[in-house]
Design an enzyme around this catalytic site. Structure first.
Site, PDB file in Angstrom:
ATOM      1  N   SER A   8       8.307  -5.820  47.944  1.00  0.00           N
ATOM      2  CA  SER A   8       9.172  -6.875  47.608  1.00  0.00           C
ATOM      3  C   SER A   8       8.277  -7.802  47.034  1.00  0.00           C
ATOM      4  O   SER A   8       7.080  -7.842  46.987  1.00  0.00           O
ATOM      5  CB  SER A   8       9.968  -7.402  48.693  1.00  0.00           C
ATOM      6  OG  SER A   8       9.056  -8.098  49.663  1.00  0.00           O
ATOM      7  N   HIS A   9       9.122  -8.725  45.976  1.00  0.00           N
ATOM      8  CA  HIS A   9       8.353 -10.023  45.614  1.00  0.00           C
ATOM      9  C   HIS A   9       8.476 -10.837  46.829  1.00  0.00           C
ATOM     10  O   HIS A   9       9.281 -10.972  47.562  1.00  0.00           O
ATOM     11  CB  HIS A   9       9.306 -10.661  44.491  1.00  0.00           C
ATOM     12  CG  HIS A   9       9.515  -9.927  43.296  1.00  0.00           C
ATOM     13  ND1 HIS A   9      10.431  -8.673  43.241  1.00  0.00           N
ATOM     14  CD2 HIS A   9       8.896  -9.801  42.140  1.00  0.00           C
ATOM     15  CE1 HIS A   9      10.391  -7.992  42.106  1.00  0.00           C
ATOM     16  NE2 HIS A   9       9.430  -8.982  41.427  1.00  0.00           N
ATOM     17  N   GLY A  10       7.234 -11.665  46.957  1.00  0.00           N
ATOM     18  CA  GLY A  10       7.311 -12.293  48.272  1.00  0.00           C
ATOM     19  C   GLY A  10       7.422 -11.558  49.572  1.00  0.00           C
ATOM     20  O   GLY A  10       6.843 -10.260  49.795  1.00  0.00           O
ATOM     21  N   ASP A  66      12.702  -3.958  46.489  1.00  0.00           N
ATOM     22  CA  ASP A  66      13.720  -5.089  46.477  1.00  0.00           C
ATOM     23  C   ASP A  66      14.861  -5.123  45.417  1.00  0.00           C
ATOM     24  O   ASP A  66      15.747  -5.392  45.610  1.00  0.00           O
ATOM     25  CB  ASP A  66      13.030  -6.333  46.799  1.00  0.00           C
ATOM     26  CG  ASP A  66      12.283  -6.879  45.766  1.00  0.00           C
ATOM     27  OD1 ASP A  66      11.530  -5.954  44.723  1.00  0.00           O
ATOM     28  OD2 ASP A  66      11.834  -8.132  45.706  1.00  0.00           O
ATOM     29  N   PRO A  72       7.410  -4.505  41.784  1.00  0.00           N
ATOM     30  CA  PRO A  72       7.124  -3.343  42.852  1.00  0.00           C
ATOM     31  C   PRO A  72       7.858  -2.134  42.510  1.00  0.00           C
ATOM     32  O   PRO A  72       7.043  -1.117  42.841  1.00  0.00           O
ATOM     33  CB  PRO A  72       7.860  -4.214  44.138  1.00  0.00           C
ATOM     34  CG  PRO A  72       7.891  -5.690  43.938  1.00  0.00           C
ATOM     35  CD  PRO A  72       7.984  -5.611  42.323  1.00  0.00           C
TER      36      PRO A  72
END
Length: 139
Positions: A8-10, A66, A72
């Site tokens: 995921s992002h973050g 995500d 990603p």
């Protein structure tokens, strides 16, 4: 064995995996990768390659990202394009989908079938409640 890479992002992937363990217990063969604001597609691909270096050649891998079309996802897409028999890819991962993947990965089903079932599970997990609906509130 079907390995899972949640990305995921973050920090969403890390927290999603930890939350899934609260429901289903700790799992082998599950990796969570977070991608930071200052990272680019090459960094993402390198993180995937690092995890994949520790995966036995005869294991399949499902990337659960995500966001369909996000960085990603796009980093994993290149790997899937190289070896679609070994790798699968889903965008829009949610907790219902991840928990269901723990059951399905032990079923011996083909990777394509697992992906299809998880897509349906993810959609089914997104519903609304109306007063008076009969639901199981055992969670």
């Amino acid at each position: 064995m079907l390995r899972l890479i949640v990305s995921s992002h973050g920090k969403l992937a890390v927290e999603l995996v930890e939350s899934s363990y609260m429901i289903f217990g700790r799992q082998d063969g599950v990796s969570a990768l977070e991608f930071d604001l200052d990272e680019d597609l090459n960094d993402i691909r390198e993180k995937y390659r690092t995890v994949l270096a520790g995966v036995p050649e005869d294991d399949q891998v499902l990337f659960m990202c995500d966001l369909f079309g996000g960085s990603p996802f796009n980093g994993a897409k290149a790997l899937v394009d190289e070896n679609p028999e070994r790798y699968g890819l889903i965008g829009g991962v949610n907790l219902a989908m991840l928990v269901e993947s723990y059951v399905l990965r032990q079923s011996g089903r083909p990777l394509g079938e697992v992906v299809s079932i998880l897509e349906e599970t993810g959609r089914y997990g997104i519903r609304h409640y109306e007063a008076g609906d009969d639901i199981d509130d055992g969670c």
